[in-house]
Design a protein around this motif. Structure first.
Motif, short mmCIF file in Angstrom:
data_model
loop_
_atom_site.label_atom_id
_atom_site.label_comp_id
_atom_site.label_asym_id
_atom_site.label_seq_id
_atom_site.Cartn_x
_atom_site.Cartn_y
_atom_site.Cartn_z
N VAL A 253 34.12 93.95 62.50
CA VAL A 253 34.71 94.31 64.31
C VAL A 253 36.32 93.82 63.89
CG1 VAL A 253 34.96 93.59 66.82
CG2 VAL A 253 32.52 94.70 65.77
N TYR B 33 39.33 93.83 74.06
CA TYR B 33 37.82 94.49 73.94
C TYR B 33 37.30 93.57 74.20
CZ TYR B 33 39.69 98.61 71.85
OH TYR B 33 40.48 99.94 71.73
N ILE C 286 32.53 96.33 72.27
CA ILE C 286 31.58 96.80 71.29
C ILE C 286 30.18 95.46 71.07
CG2 ILE C 286 32.14 96.52 68.83
CD1 ILE C 286 35.25 96.85 69.37
N VAL D 256 29.17 101.40 68.80
CA VAL D 256 30.52 101.82 69.32
C VAL D 256 30.00 103.07 70.61
CG1 VAL D 256 32.79 101.94 69.13
CG2 VAL D 256 31.55 100.35 67.60
N MET E 229 35.12 103.00 65.71
CA MET E 229 34.09 103.26 65.27
C MET E 229 34.71 103.74 62.99
SD MET E 229 30.74 102.70 63.77
CE MET E 229 29.86 103.36 65.47
N CYS F 80 35.68 100.38 61.59
CA CYS F 80 35.00 99.74 61.47
C CYS F 80 33.95 100.05 59.91
CB CYS F 80 33.54 99.75 62.66
SG CYS F 80 33.69 98.69 64.19
#
Length: 394
Positions: A113, A210, A239, A260, A270, A273
């Motif tokens: 992440v 985030y 997340i 996610v 995503m 990631c």
């Protein structure tokens, strides 16, 4: 020339590992039963029988190629669907397998992440102390700056401190609840305040901040009726990084996930990631244990021993005059040293063959971590030693 940064990481001392090594030597000298080793967060409760049964059944009834082969990078569809169904049932969500990326545990999830989100050396990742020391390594190695914000004295969130530390460069904030090393569960009221603050600051700065939630202890709740807030239900741009290392006592199997949610602002997270997992060399999560999780995703941990150990130590230590935040989950106590010097206290404790970890690496030099995922007898034996140590300070 090789990387000097990696040499530093590879040769840096780990206080936790050094204590554990000292304990191993003393165990050979005087017997393991005489060493009160509270250093490592290694679950003492065996993995549930359902895990063993699943492993045996998978191996007995499938050809080796099935459970020894690669899965896709995202993970087995059946496993991800089982996890999504479990989360939907528990938290009234609407996840599908496409919201999940299987990983090699929470450490891999966090590294993935951070890699996915960090795009500039000016990016800042806020960490709320006390915290798991490896966050520092994960964040710095992905090129960002770590910003530490200390907790309140009761180890709850310091909303005012968080607000004052947020800048236009803040990319994300990491939350770990139940917390390692304090065991504290952040209250719903504090989570709501944090969500409101992040929403307001995101609007003010014109970009999303985030919330990354590190959740290896989510299932280890030790107070009846206490709820651990599921953060995506409070803040859309959350997340989740999860692991079964603690809940199913599988730290060596390295199995977890990144979640996610669909509500995040950037719909390419995503994909990022997946790219980060590829760049970091995580080909796929262990296939056998993806199959185990599919069958065991609804299995709950046995918390009886952890609750008993927590009560023995917390009640005993507070009666002796120690300042300890009451843990609502996980299997740790974060104990304030009588004179505020946890390193000195740890050295004194070693003289009695009792091992507690000084807290500087967790973000508080005044505190020390005690991992009570041990035999109950060792918790009982520890209290007279803590009493002797307290008397040395009076």
């Amino acid at each position: 020339m090789i990387s000097q940064d990696m040499v530093k990481l590879g040769t840096a001392k780990s206080v936790i590992r050094e204590l554990a090594g000292f304990g191993a030597v003393r165990a050979e000298e005087i017997g393991a039963e005489n060493v009160l080793d509270f250093s490592l967060g290694n679950p003492s409760v065996p993995a549930p029988k359902e895990v063993q049964d699943a492993i045996i059944d998978i191996i007995k009834n499938n050809p080796p190629k099935v459970y020894h082969s690669y899965s896709s990078g995202a993970g087995l569809n059946a496993t991800r669907k089982a996890i999504a169904d479990n989360l939907n049932k528990r938290y009234n969500t609407d996840y599908t397998l496409d919201n999940l990326l299987m990983t090699c545990g929470a450490a891999a999830s966090l590294s993935i992440v951070f890699k996915a989100l960090i795009s500039s050396e000016d990016d800042e990742i806020m960490v709320l102390a006390p915290f798991f020391p490896e966050y520092t390594v994960f964040i710095q190695q992905q090129g960002a700056k770590q910003v530490l914000v200390p907790a309140q004295p009761d180890m709850q969130l310091n909303i005012e401190g968080i607000e004052s530390a947020i800048t236009p460069n803040t990319k994300a904030i990491v939350v770990n609840s139940p917390n390692n090393p304090s065991g504290v569960v952040y209250s719903e009221d504090e989570i709501k305040k944090l969500a409101e603050l992040l929403s307001n600051k995101s609007k003010e700065f014109g970009h999303t901040i985030y919330l990354i939630t590190d959740e290896p202890y989510r299932e280890l709740v030790l107070i009846d009726g206490l709820e651990v807030p599921f953060l995506p239900n409070y803040y859309d741009n959350t997340i989740v990084c999860y692991s079964w290392s603690k809940s199913l006592s599988l730290p060596g199997e390295r199995i977890g996930y990144v979640l996610v949610p669909n509500k995040v602002d950037d719909k390419m997270i995503m994909a990022a990631c997946g790219g980060a997992a590829r760049a970091l060399g995580y080909v796929c999560a262990p296939t056998l244990f993806q199959m185990v999780i599919e069958r065991c995703v609804d299995v709950e941990p046995d918390l009886t021993v952890y609750k008993k150990n927590r009560d023995i130590l917390y009640d005993g230590l507070t009666k002796l005059g120690y300042n300890v935040a009451k843990p609502g989950g996980a299997f740790y106590l974060f104990i304030e040293a009588p004179d505020g010097d946890s390193e000195k206290f740890s050295e004194k404790a070693k003289e009695y063959d009792m091992l507690v970890v000084p807290g500087a690496g967790f973000g508080s030099k005044a505190h020390m971590r005690l991992s009570y995922c041990v035999e109950t007898e060792k918790c009982e034996k520890a209290l007279p030693i803590f009493e002797k140590l307290m008397k040395e300070y009076k």
